[in-house]
Design an enzyme around this catalytic site. Structure first.
Site, short mmCIF file in Angstrom:
data_model
loop_
_atom_site.label_atom_id
_atom_site.label_comp_id
_atom_site.label_asym_id
_atom_site.label_seq_id
_atom_site.Cartn_x
_atom_site.Cartn_y
_atom_site.Cartn_z
N ASP A 91 0.83 -1.20 0.00
CA ASP A 91 0.00 0.00 0.00
C ASP A 91 0.87 1.26 0.00
O ASP A 91 1.69 1.45 0.90
CB ASP A 91 -0.88 -0.01 1.26
N TYR A 96 2.47 10.12 0.10
CA TYR A 96 3.57 9.60 0.93
C TYR A 96 4.93 10.00 0.35
O TYR A 96 5.95 9.88 1.03
CB TYR A 96 3.52 8.07 1.07
N LYS A 121 -2.89 5.81 -4.16
CA LYS A 121 -4.04 6.69 -3.88
C LYS A 121 -3.82 8.07 -4.53
O LYS A 121 -2.69 8.57 -4.57
CB LYS A 121 -4.22 6.88 -2.37
N HIS A 154 -8.11 9.37 -2.04
CA HIS A 154 -7.54 9.35 -0.67
C HIS A 154 -8.47 9.95 0.38
O HIS A 154 -8.56 9.44 1.50
CB HIS A 154 -6.20 10.10 -0.68
#
Ligand SMILES: NC(=O)c1ccc[n+]([C@@H]2O[C@H](COP(=O)([O-])OP(=O)(O)OC[C@H]3O[C@@H](n4cnc5c(N)ncnc54)[C@H](OP(=O)(O)O)[C@@H]3O)[C@@H](O)[C@H]2O)c1
Length: 315
Positions: A91, A96, A121, A154
């Protein structure tokens, strides 16, 4: 043996649920309407992690590896280690800032693409029809892969519907094997589904023993949308790893607090994506399929619910 039975139960239940869903909801596209889908290789489960079927029929591992806060060479090493010890679901997310490193970790693992289930996402800044298509291509390029197994919106903000339309098209073109959302409340799902042609396959939400999400749990079951737990250990908050109740339950089965938590998610039928930077923890977190929490222990854990987020800063 127990693991197999439990998984069979889930698959049987899912099969019946999926049948009921398709019978009941003619507004969503039937599988055959997704022309591109057949072009993608299916995820090939090859190890001991049980899988389930999403509402579009594709298989997904029930336990995966989270990568939030992992970055640079540490991220590369962690993803490669995670795959080497048996994780197949990875994931990540655009926000990120680690998709290149996740991609490098995948490359270094040497595993075939079709053995993996990769989620990314779409971040809020890229919402809207055109921006979503661009952001999706950027994520693929950074990851160094040809398709995503799962692509999620997200957060439920901004032009979610424009993004969803773009994601439906990418799905139909065969570039994503399943599309879904993250951090959506049931009412926000209702709103999205009012105009959607394809129902979300999954909703990834904060879920752990201190925030058990009973409302979403019930709604997602009703909608046949798979629930996935982010921060399945509450990222270590609220003293989860020293909680005496969880430790006492673990002792009965010779399991750690982390293993009790992950087994609890699994027995609720929820996909969990724990993160760890330590190989020993990665291995420990996979070792949850040889025991079963009793009904009494499940009830005891249910009482730990505080019904409140452990991440108020993200509200
Ligand atoms: N969709 C969203 O909005 C959203 C939000 C947050 C997170 N996520 C996803 O969910 C994933 C998991 O959540 P998270 O990263 O917040 O945290 P988490 O998985 O709940 O917890 C991670 C923490 O647990 C520790 N840990 C892991 N295994 C352990 C073990 N066996 N024993 C003791 N400690 C252990 C790790 O330390 P060590 O490194 O020392 O093992 C780390 O500090 C993320 O990585 C991300 O992929 C999604």
């Amino acid at each position: 043996m127990k693991r197999k039975n439990h998984n069979d139960d889930i698959n049987r239940r899912r099969f019946l649920q999926i049948g009921a869903t398709f019978a009941a909801s003619a507004i969503f596209l039937p599988l055959s309407a997704n022309k591109g889908f057949g072009a993608l290789p299916s995820y090939q489960a090859d190890n001991s992690i049980p899988s389930l079927k999403l509402n579009n029929g594709i298989e997904m591992p029930m336990l995966g590896f989270g990568t939030n806060t992992l970055n640079g060479p540490t991220c590369v090493r962690c993803v490669s280690d995670a795959i080497s010890v048996g994780y197949r679901l990875i994931d990540t997310a655009n926000i990120y800032g680690n998709e290149e490193f996740v991609g490098e970790g995948i490359k270094q693992s040497g595993i075939k693409r079709e053995k993996l289930f990769i989620t990314s996402k779409l971040w809020v800044d890229d919402y809207g029809y055109e921006s979503t298509k661009k952001a999706f291509e950027t994520s693929l390029n950074k990851l160094g892969i040809e398709y995503l197994d799962l692509y999620l919106i997200h957060r439920p903000r901004g032009d979610v519907k424009g993004s969803w339309k773009a994601m439906e098209e990418l799905y139909k073109e065969g570039k994503i094997r399943a599309i879904g959302v993250s951090n959506f409340e049931p009412e926000q799902l209702d709103d999205l589904m009012a105009d959607a042609k394809i129902k979300p396959a999954l909703n990834q939400i904060e879920t752990h023993v201190f925030f058990q999400q009973h409302n979403s749990y019930k709604a997602l079951k009703k909608y046949e949308i798979q629930m996935e737990a982010w921060s399945p250990f509450a990222a270590g908050r609220n003293g989860i790893f020293t909680n005496q109740i969880l430790a006492d339950i673990g002792k009965k089965y010779n399991k750690s607090i982390a293993q009790v938590c992950l087994r609890w998610h699994y027995q609720r039928g929820i996909v969990a994506i724990p993160r760890s930077s330590q190989k020993a923890h990665m291995i420990e977190n996979l070792d949850i399929f040889d025991f079963e929490l009793s009904k009494t222990d499940m009830k005891t854990i249910a009482k730990l619910d505080l019904n409140i987020t452990q991440f108020p800063e993200w509200e």
